[in-house]
Design a protein around this motif. Structure first.
Motif, PDB file in Angstrom:
ATOM      1  N   LEU A 362      29.048 -88.741 -46.670  1.00  0.00           N
ATOM      2  CA  LEU A 362      27.660 -88.582 -47.125  1.00  0.00           C
ATOM      3  C   LEU A 362      27.096 -87.222 -46.717  1.00  0.00           C
ATOM      4  O   LEU A 362      26.385 -86.584 -47.481  1.00  0.00           O
ATOM      5  N   ASN A 373      19.648 -83.289 -46.290  1.00  0.00           N
ATOM      6  CA  ASN A 373      19.531 -84.718 -45.983  1.00  0.00           C
ATOM      7  C   ASN A 373      19.912 -84.964 -44.517  1.00  0.00           C
ATOM      8  O   ASN A 373      20.987 -85.481 -44.202  1.00  0.00           O
ATOM      9  N   TRP A 374      18.992 -84.601 -43.619  1.00  0.00           N
ATOM     10  CA  TRP A 374      19.286 -84.711 -42.180  1.00  0.00           C
ATOM     11  C   TRP A 374      19.407 -86.158 -41.734  1.00  0.00           C
ATOM     12  O   TRP A 374      19.971 -86.441 -40.687  1.00  0.00           O
ATOM     13  N   GLY A 375      18.889 -87.098 -42.538  1.00  0.00           N
ATOM     14  CA  GLY A 375      19.027 -88.519 -42.205  1.00  0.00           C
ATOM     15  C   GLY A 375      20.492 -88.914 -42.107  1.00  0.00           C
ATOM     16  O   GLY A 375      20.883 -89.711 -41.253  1.00  0.00           O
ATOM     17  N   ARG A 376      21.302 -88.318 -42.966  1.00  0.00           N
ATOM     18  CA  ARG A 376      22.735 -88.615 -42.929  1.00  0.00           C
ATOM     19  C   ARG A 376      23.393 -88.025 -41.685  1.00  0.00           C
ATOM     20  O   ARG A 376      24.328 -88.607 -41.133  1.00  0.00           O
ATOM     21  N   LEU A 378      21.895 -87.685 -38.879  1.00  0.00           N
ATOM     22  CA  LEU A 378      21.444 -88.545 -37.792  1.00  0.00           C
ATOM     23  C   LEU A 378      22.197 -89.877 -37.775  1.00  0.00           C
ATOM     24  O   LEU A 378      22.584 -90.375 -36.715  1.00  0.00           O
ATOM     25  N   ALA A 379      22.403 -90.459 -38.957  1.00  0.00           N
ATOM     26  CA  ALA A 379      23.125 -91.731 -39.039  1.00  0.00           C
ATOM     27  C   ALA A 379      24.536 -91.548 -38.483  1.00  0.00           C
ATOM     28  O   ALA A 379      25.042 -92.395 -37.745  1.00  0.00           O
ATOM     29  N   ALA A 380      25.159 -90.419 -38.829  1.00  0.00           N
ATOM     30  CA  ALA A 380      26.509 -90.149 -38.314  1.00  0.00           C
ATOM     31  C   ALA A 380      26.466 -89.977 -36.792  1.00  0.00           C
ATOM     32  O   ALA A 380      27.297 -90.528 -36.059  1.00  0.00           O
TER      33      ALA A 380
ATOM     34  N   ASN B  75      24.089 -98.621 -34.720  1.00  0.00           N
ATOM     35  CA  ASN B  75      23.689 -97.208 -34.700  1.00  0.00           C
ATOM     36  C   ASN B  75      22.603 -96.992 -33.644  1.00  0.00           C
ATOM     37  O   ASN B  75      21.705 -97.819 -33.484  1.00  0.00           O
ATOM     38  N   PHE B  77      20.313 -94.841 -33.734  1.00  0.00           N
ATOM     39  CA  PHE B  77      19.027 -94.625 -34.397  1.00  0.00           C
ATOM     40  C   PHE B  77      18.681 -95.868 -35.216  1.00  0.00           C
ATOM     41  O   PHE B  77      18.730 -95.857 -36.436  1.00  0.00           O
ATOM     42  N   ILE B 151      16.137 -92.148 -45.421  1.00  0.00           N
ATOM     43  CA  ILE B 151      15.803 -92.058 -44.004  1.00  0.00           C
ATOM     44  C   ILE B 151      14.752 -90.969 -43.789  1.00  0.00           C
ATOM     45  O   ILE B 151      14.780 -89.935 -44.446  1.00  0.00           O
ATOM     46  N   MET B 221      26.737 -95.523 -47.868  1.00  0.00           N
ATOM     47  CA  MET B 221      26.572 -95.582 -46.423  1.00  0.00           C
ATOM     48  C   MET B 221      27.066 -96.945 -45.949  1.00  0.00           C
ATOM     49  O   MET B 221      26.415 -97.639 -45.178  1.00  0.00           O
ATOM     50  N   ASP B 273      30.714 -94.341 -43.874  1.00  0.00           N
ATOM     51  CA  ASP B 273      29.497 -93.966 -43.155  1.00  0.00           C
ATOM     52  C   ASP B 273      28.692 -95.189 -42.754  1.00  0.00           C
ATOM     53  O   ASP B 273      28.545 -96.125 -43.531  1.00  0.00           O
ATOM     54  N   MET B 274      28.157 -95.173 -41.552  1.00  0.00           N
ATOM     55  CA  MET B 274      27.420 -96.315 -41.045  1.00  0.00           C
ATOM     56  C   MET B 274      25.939 -96.013 -40.984  1.00  0.00           C
ATOM     57  O   MET B 274      25.544 -94.919 -40.637  1.00  0.00           O
ATOM     58  N   THR B 276      21.639 -96.775 -40.307  1.00  0.00           N
ATOM     59  CA  THR B 276      20.659 -97.086 -39.271  1.00  0.00           C
ATOM     60  C   THR B 276      19.992 -98.428 -39.529  1.00  0.00           C
ATOM     61  O   THR B 276      19.169 -98.870 -38.731  1.00  0.00           O
ATOM     62  N   TYR B 459      31.100 -90.643 -57.350  1.00  0.00           N
ATOM     63  CA  TYR B 459      30.628 -90.735 -55.963  1.00  0.00           C
ATOM     64  C   TYR B 459      29.994 -89.405 -55.546  1.00  0.00           C
ATOM     65  O   TYR B 459      28.923 -89.374 -54.931  1.00  0.00           O
ATOM     66  N   ASN B 463      25.969 -88.789 -54.629  1.00  0.00           N
ATOM     67  CA  ASN B 463      25.577 -88.403 -53.276  1.00  0.00           C
ATOM     68  C   ASN B 463      25.313 -86.923 -53.079  1.00  0.00           C
ATOM     69  O   ASN B 463      24.764 -86.529 -52.061  1.00  0.00           O
ATOM     70  N   ARG B 467      18.544 -87.418 -53.268  1.00  0.00           N
ATOM     71  CA  ARG B 467      17.096 -87.407 -53.038  1.00  0.00           C
ATOM     72  C   ARG B 467      16.298 -86.870 -54.211  1.00  0.00           C
ATOM     73  O   ARG B 467      15.116 -87.109 -54.318  1.00  0.00           O
TER      74      ARG B 467
END
Lengths: 468, 468
Positions: A362, A373-376, A378-380, B75, B77, B151, B221, B273-274, B276, B459, B463, B467
């Motif tokens: 991602l 997309n800093w959310g990704r 952060l999730a990582a 996670n 977060f 996120i 994700m 990917d995991m 939040t 994919y 991705n 956004r």
């Protein structure tokens, strides 16, 4: 950067073309290469296309003993060349004088025939070594073997042996130590690489000037985790070979290489996949270890710690340069991204977080899409278990441009910034930039760096259709 | 499967269209749904497109206490809804009567405002609960909250609250227990999903018939690693909610869910990917726990082990069904691939190897390219450190077609087979097939399964441009 657009049902797919990377390969003055090595690249026919170089030979012609060190894949399915090179290095107590490499076929998962073929390559290359220069004796071989390409197919061994044998014939001999010779050898390493990866550097220890040069290759199945010989199971197809005319003991050479590889080749990722063939070799032939006409002893960590540290630092910087080239030329890559993690409880924690961010599909598709997309990110980050708990409200993320302009904080102490999307686009449209993640550990906390690239349509094209 | 072809420089890119998955959503007879639950899906405006459902409400109307269990992302977060749902479940000692969900915004990394918004959603939903039915008291809330989407953005909370509040008005009320109501709730979970994921099943314990129904969502994700509340750091955005009219104690409900999730949702991967926000909720309201007019006690592992085991098995099978739907509809997926690893020293070893194969970008692009590149399967297998060493010469790999035709061994005891490429293509062109890896541990060895999909151009498109 040109774009091609086509319609797919109701949606439009924009295909960004992969930028040309040819400018990362430039001529190097022949005087920059280490003394006492001769090299060539040959067309044996492992690759079908006429004239494409697929076998490389590297010989040390130094009259002094040549130390050799290596880091091999930790994959449980070690390829035949990995198995025999590890054996040769062990039996020769860290000495070797030659390297033979082929691309186009990995000689991995090839059973007893594969082992026999790898030995045949080593023996055939031994026969090219100058007889008078050899102060090293070996019951096995003095040649280390590298292979890269498709897994599970046998080598066209007679073609390879006949190419190596051609170098015994003065009329066909192309071994040399000029730029052209080094370049041919570097080209023989290439698989999906778009340019040969060759670098050289000079350095001084105790007032003596040495040189170091080497080549490596990627460009897929790149997420190495390599250890010194016999360290147990690891992974990737990254191949690299570094030569220096410094004199250094086998033990210290191995220690320096293990340290350098951890901070360079083991800190890059193209696709998160580890290979059966990953190998980095380092030969030190002592050809320049002379001062006022007197031969210098081999550098050893125990007897001259300071000299060893200089060598280790030079080697580490050099391996980082070579490792970055692999990421730069990652399959389908349009971006070169440095991931820095600081403020971590330990170096290993920082390294693990940087690795996870660098391999996230991602994150990598967002990089391709130039989306901040800093959310990704952060999730990582949050998905990695650390040695002590992460405090989300101390974490900050910043996008750092490579052109010296102002960095863009996107998360500060766990709180999202109001991001200027135009500025974010400016940074993300650069070919090079950095993602800086501060875990908030403050003073005394640890940091690590990783280098990664983006995930593009071109990556899918290359790997959805590799064997055909 | 249609293909679109276009020229890109000298190379041709073939774009396979993602097959339609609409047939995986079919009407379910209303009699199949558990008693004592009413549901709806609403358009609040979190998603801009008019009429798209983005808020779901699920209420237990049973007069008996409703047990609740959950597995949350590990996670670091954790999103606000995860934090408050975990708190509510703890304070209520495993009881809850309602679930509210929104899609379009994850309410993750949103600081104090995010927590406040999640609480507001819970409280607003509490007000919909039938006053007379409540034998449960709570100082906090009786509603668990789920969010999924981007996120780092705050919820449009007043829109969400006003949508929930609309259900207090008889004229606007759409809560019901027929197929349409369950379907609307399932639709409110969707983000990049292409179809709503809703399933129901019947089962009997001690001669009493119960029903179970639930919905979940993916589609990116997705590589969950969820544990019971307060188990410590994990990851993914997978959301799921399962309702049953069986009566089961909170403690046993949690134990059954933890077991089931490990073998279902924690064994799927779309992109490695995991998130939040990953959450699976399970409500058991006891509405059907009656025999000959007598209310049955709650099932508990300690008092009726046999009944508990039946429930656990039914739940596990059901969660596997729901989990597979997420992979089936993975972002850009054209394949549904089962990865089975057997002959491993431990279940954890088998699970880790299956996970690594299922997340390998090289394996997944080869699946997309319908290329029987078993070398990549092997490289991924060998890259996993096991609890006892792997013996490469005992490993076998087989491609298993889903249509009942003959399996295709590609590696037997470490030796490559002469593969019939035509037969390999036949199997790999199926939408469903299985990769079977036998590590050779023989009798008494352990096995695990994972479900994954391929990595496609689609994919990257989804991705690279999420956004915007």
């Amino acid at each position: 950067m040109s774009r091609l657009v086509f319609k797919r049902f109701s949606s439009t797919i924009t295909i960004k073309s992969t930028p040309s990377k040819a400018h990362h390969h430039q001529p190097i003055p022949s005087s920059s290469f280490p003394s006492g090595f001769i090299l060539t690249g040959l067309h044996a026919g492992v690759k079908k296309k006429a004239g494409v170089l697929d076998v490389g030979v590297i010989l040390s012609t130094s009259e002094r003993p040549t130390s050799a060190a290596a880091c091999f894949t930790r994959n449980a399915f070690k390829a035949a060349p990995v198995i025999i090179s590890e054996q040769i290095l062990g039996e020769n107590a860290g000495r070797a004088r030659a390297v033979v490499v082929n691309s186009g076929c990995a000689n991995a998962v090839t059973g007893a025939q594969g082992i026999e073929d790898a030995w045949a390559m080593a023996k055939e290359t031994d026969a090219l070594l100058p007889q008078n220069s050899s102060s090293q004796h070996s019951t096995t071989s003095q040649t280390l073997v590298l292979s890269t390409g498709v897994i599970g197919q046998n080598l066209p061994i007679s073609k390879i042996l006949s190419a190596i044998r051609s170098q015994r014939d003065e009329k066909q001999q192309t071994l040399g130590n000029d730029f052209g010779s080094w370049e041919r050898a570097a080209k023989a390493f290439m698989t999906t690489d778009t340019f040969p990866k060759l670098r050289a550097r000079r350095f001084s220890i105790n007032g003596v000037e040495y040189r170091m040069a080497g080549m490596d290759k990627g460009a897929g199945m790149i997420h190495p985790d390599m250890g010194p010989p016999a360290l147990g199971p690891l992974h990737a197809t990254l191949l690299g070979c570094i030569m220096t005319d410094a004199a250094i003991s086998p033990r210290s050479l191995q220690r320096a290489l293990t340290y350098a590889v951890e901070r360079s080749f083991n800190s890059i990722s193209v696709d998160g996949d580890m290979s059966t063939n990953d190998t980095i070799l380092l030969l030190a032939n002592g050809a320049a270890a002379e001062k006022n006409g007197v031969r210098l002893e081999e550098i050893d960590e125990e007897t001259d710690k300071e000299a060893f540290e200089v060598f280790k630092k030079e080697l580490t910087d050099f391996t980082v340069d070579l490792a970055k080239l692999v990421v730069r030329d990652g399959e389908g890559a349009t971006k070169f991204v440095t991931v820095t993690v600081k403020g971590a409880p330990t170096y290993e924690d920082a390294h693990r977080v940087a690795s996870r961010i660098s391999t996230s599909a991602l994150v990598k598709t967002a990089l391709y899409g130039e989306d901040a997309n800093w959310g990704r990110v952060l999730a990582a980050t949050g998905s990695v278990p650390l040695s002590s708990p992460l405090h989300p409200n101390k974490v900050s993320v910043t996008f750092m441009p490579s052109d010296g302009t102002t960095p863009l904080p996107v998360l500060v102490n766990g709180e999202p910034e109001k991001v200027d999307e135009k500025r974010a686009s400016e940074i993300l449209s650069l070919e090079d930039f950095e993602i800086l993640v501060d875990l908030g550990g403050g003073e005394g906390a640890e940091a690590a760096q990783y280098w990664t690239c983006d995930f593009s349509y071109e990556y899918v094209r290359i790997n959805g259709d590799y064997r055909s």
